[in-house]
Design a protein around this motif. Structure first.
Motif, PDB file in Angstrom:
ATOM      1  N   TYR A 149       0.840  -1.211   0.000  1.00  0.00           N
ATOM      2  CA  TYR A 149       0.000   0.000   0.000  1.00  0.00           C
ATOM      3  C   TYR A 149       0.869   1.252   0.000  1.00  0.00           C
ATOM      4  O   TYR A 149       1.949   1.263   0.600  1.00  0.00           O
ATOM      5  CB  TYR A 149      -0.882   0.038   1.261  1.00  0.00           C
ATOM      6  CG  TYR A 149      -1.881  -1.086   1.316  1.00  0.00           C
ATOM      7  CD1 TYR A 149      -1.532  -2.321   1.898  1.00  0.00           C
ATOM      8  CD2 TYR A 149      -3.149  -0.957   0.766  1.00  0.00           C
ATOM      9  CE1 TYR A 149      -2.437  -3.375   1.943  1.00  0.00           C
ATOM     10  CE2 TYR A 149      -4.067  -2.019   0.814  1.00  0.00           C
ATOM     11  CZ  TYR A 149      -3.695  -3.222   1.399  1.00  0.00           C
ATOM     12  OH  TYR A 149      -4.577  -4.267   1.424  1.00  0.00           O
ATOM     13  N   LEU A 150       0.356   2.292  -0.646  1.00  0.00           N
ATOM     14  CA  LEU A 150       0.971   3.610  -0.499  1.00  0.00           C
ATOM     15  C   LEU A 150       0.619   4.050   0.924  1.00  0.00           C
ATOM     16  O   LEU A 150      -0.482   3.759   1.410  1.00  0.00           O
ATOM     17  CB  LEU A 150       0.346   4.569  -1.515  1.00  0.00           C
ATOM     18  CG  LEU A 150       1.037   5.916  -1.695  1.00  0.00           C
ATOM     19  CD1 LEU A 150       2.483   5.743  -2.105  1.00  0.00           C
ATOM     20  CD2 LEU A 150       0.290   6.734  -2.749  1.00  0.00           C
ATOM     21  N   ALA A 151       1.569   4.673   1.612  1.00  0.00           N
ATOM     22  CA  ALA A 151       1.274   5.103   2.989  1.00  0.00           C
ATOM     23  C   ALA A 151       2.056   6.364   3.301  1.00  0.00           C
ATOM     24  O   ALA A 151       3.013   6.705   2.605  1.00  0.00           O
ATOM     25  CB  ALA A 151       1.645   3.990   3.974  1.00  0.00           C
ATOM     26  N   ARG A 152       1.592   7.067   4.327  1.00  0.00           N
ATOM     27  CA  ARG A 152       2.277   8.298   4.724  1.00  0.00           C
ATOM     28  C   ARG A 152       2.487   8.265   6.227  1.00  0.00           C
ATOM     29  O   ARG A 152       1.553   7.972   6.976  1.00  0.00           O
ATOM     30  CB  ARG A 152       1.413   9.505   4.334  1.00  0.00           C
ATOM     31  CG  ARG A 152       2.106  10.830   4.565  1.00  0.00           C
ATOM     32  CD  ARG A 152       1.360  11.961   3.915  1.00  0.00           C
ATOM     33  NE  ARG A 152       0.082  12.237   4.597  1.00  0.00           N
ATOM     34  CZ  ARG A 152      -0.713  13.238   4.221  1.00  0.00           C
ATOM     35  NH1 ARG A 152      -0.402  13.986   3.170  1.00  0.00           N
ATOM     36  NH2 ARG A 152      -1.846  13.451   4.875  1.00  0.00           N
ATOM     37  N   GLU A 153       3.730   8.549   6.670  1.00  0.00           N
ATOM     38  CA  GLU A 153       4.010   8.598   8.093  1.00  0.00           C
ATOM     39  C   GLU A 153       3.324   9.856   8.619  1.00  0.00           C
ATOM     40  O   GLU A 153       3.561  10.954   8.101  1.00  0.00           O
ATOM     41  CB  GLU A 153       5.525   8.627   8.323  1.00  0.00           C
ATOM     42  CG  GLU A 153       5.950   8.206   9.717  1.00  0.00           C
ATOM     43  CD  GLU A 153       5.813   9.348  10.693  1.00  0.00           C
ATOM     44  OE1 GLU A 153       6.247  10.464  10.339  1.00  0.00           O
ATOM     45  OE2 GLU A 153       5.222   9.148  11.772  1.00  0.00           O
ATOM     46  N   ALA A 154       2.470   9.715   9.631  1.00  0.00           N
ATOM     47  CA  ALA A 154       1.560  10.792  10.037  1.00  0.00           C
ATOM     48  C   ALA A 154       2.295  12.079  10.434  1.00  0.00           C
ATOM     49  O   ALA A 154       1.951  13.157   9.971  1.00  0.00           O
ATOM     50  CB  ALA A 154       0.692  10.306  11.189  1.00  0.00           C
ATOM     51  N   LYS A 155       3.366  11.986  11.240  1.00  0.00           N
ATOM     52  CA  LYS A 155       4.027  13.207  11.748  1.00  0.00           C
ATOM     53  C   LYS A 155       4.832  13.898  10.640  1.00  0.00           C
ATOM     54  O   LYS A 155       4.638  15.062  10.359  1.00  0.00           O
ATOM     55  CB  LYS A 155       4.945  12.866  12.923  1.00  0.00           C
ATOM     56  CG  LYS A 155       4.165  12.492  14.186  1.00  0.00           C
ATOM     57  CD  LYS A 155       5.059  12.522  15.431  1.00  0.00           C
ATOM     58  CE  LYS A 155       4.320  11.918  16.618  1.00  0.00           C
ATOM     59  NZ  LYS A 155       3.935  10.505  16.272  1.00  0.00           N
TER      60      LYS A 155
END
Ligand SMILES: O=C(O)Cn1ncc2ncnc(NCCc3cnc(NC(=O)Nc4cccc(Cl)c4)s3)c21
Length: 273
Positions: A29-35
């Motif tokens: 999956y494409l994902a983004r680290e929240a911070k």
């Protein structure tokens, strides 16, 4: 034990985006680290699959190998974490997707692109061999492209970290060197053979020993039954490089260093990779 500065990641640290593909044993999956808002690819692997196929050691080895590799043409494995039933690999995101897609879409690649990819592969593999790592599963599906179209070798799930001769079989047949097909002990030179296969496939759109059945492919590999179609038109220098790599005697294959110095590479590859 965790290294002191090692961040313990968890699923809560990431916002999950679109599925990128389903590889073996799990989806990506494409994902983004929240911070940090840093974009990554998150590979989800189910523990019961790993246990079922008894490949825990392979995954462990990949993680050890990958965290020690740093090269512009090797896809980074930033880290990993797990929950009760899944293991998550935090991977560099390759915006261009699989090189395979580009090859299927175009049918075959220009000599400039093919030479640039082969040069990048030779440099990345020379780096791996310095670190005593043999990838052993270089094939278009494991080659990704970043947003600038730069090649990234991915999926060290089959790689080995040792100088010892390896006997285990792995990968699809098309890309296997004779000594692997014969299940004989093999060494680094298997990756050189595979570069010859890939160079042919980049330029002609099909691997050189493709055949109806696995046994026919087997026979063609063992005989090095190589022929060059009249179309697409491919330069003599390109054929020269392929002929110097698809050599049955692994000690006589062109070295990775010599590949980067071959006239066809010098003439056609983008120096920036
Ligand atoms: O998602 C796609 O199909 C294509 N795609 N598109 C963009 C993109 N950007 C980054 N990564 C992608 N894909 C993941 C590539 C991998 C790297 N490393 C791996 N390692 C692994 O799977 N190891 C492993 C698993 C299960 C068992 C064992 Cl023994 C080992 S997979 C991307």
């Amino acid at each position: 034990i965790q290294e002191p500065n090692k961040k313990q990641w968890s699923l809560q640290d990431f916002e999950i985006g679109k599925p990128l593909g389903k590889g073996k044993f799990g989806r990506v999956y494409l994902a983004r680290e929240a911070k940090s808002k840093y974009i990554v690819a998150l590979k989800v692997i189910f523990k019961e699959q790993i246990e079922k196929y008894k490949i825990q050691h392979q995954l462990k080895r990949e993680m050890e190998i990958q965290t020690s590799l740093r090269h512009p043409n090797i896809l980074r494995l930033y880290g990993w974490f797990h929950d009760s039933e899944r293991i998550f690999l935090i991977l560099e995101y390759a915006h261009g997707g699989e090189l395979y897609g580009e090859l299927r879409k175009r049918g075959f690649l220009s000599e400039n692109k093919a030479a640039t990819y082969i040069m990048s592969l030779a440099q990345a593999l020379a780096y791996c061999h310095e670190k005593h790592v043999i990838h052993r599963d270089i094939k278009p599906e494991n080659l990704l492209l970043d947003h600038e179209g730069r090649l990234k070798i991915a999926d060290f799930g089959w790689s080995v970290q040792s100088r010892s001769k390896r006997l285990t079989m792995c990968g699809t047949l098309d890309y296997l060197a004779p000594e692997m097909v014969e299940n004989k002990a093999h060494d680094y030179a298997v990756d050189n053979w595979t570069l010859g296969i890939l160079c042919y496939e980049f330029l002609y759109g099909v691997p050189p020993f493709e055949a109806e059945s696995q046994s026919d492919t087997f026979r063609r590999i063992m005989k090095v039954d190589l022929s060059f179609p009249s179309t697409p038109c491919v330069s003599t220098e390109a054929k020269d490089l392929i002929l110097r790599l698809l050599v049955k005697d692994s000690s006589k294959r062109l070295s990775l260093q010599k590949i980067t110095e071959h006239p066809w590479i010098i003439k056609n590859a983008d120096p920036t990779g």
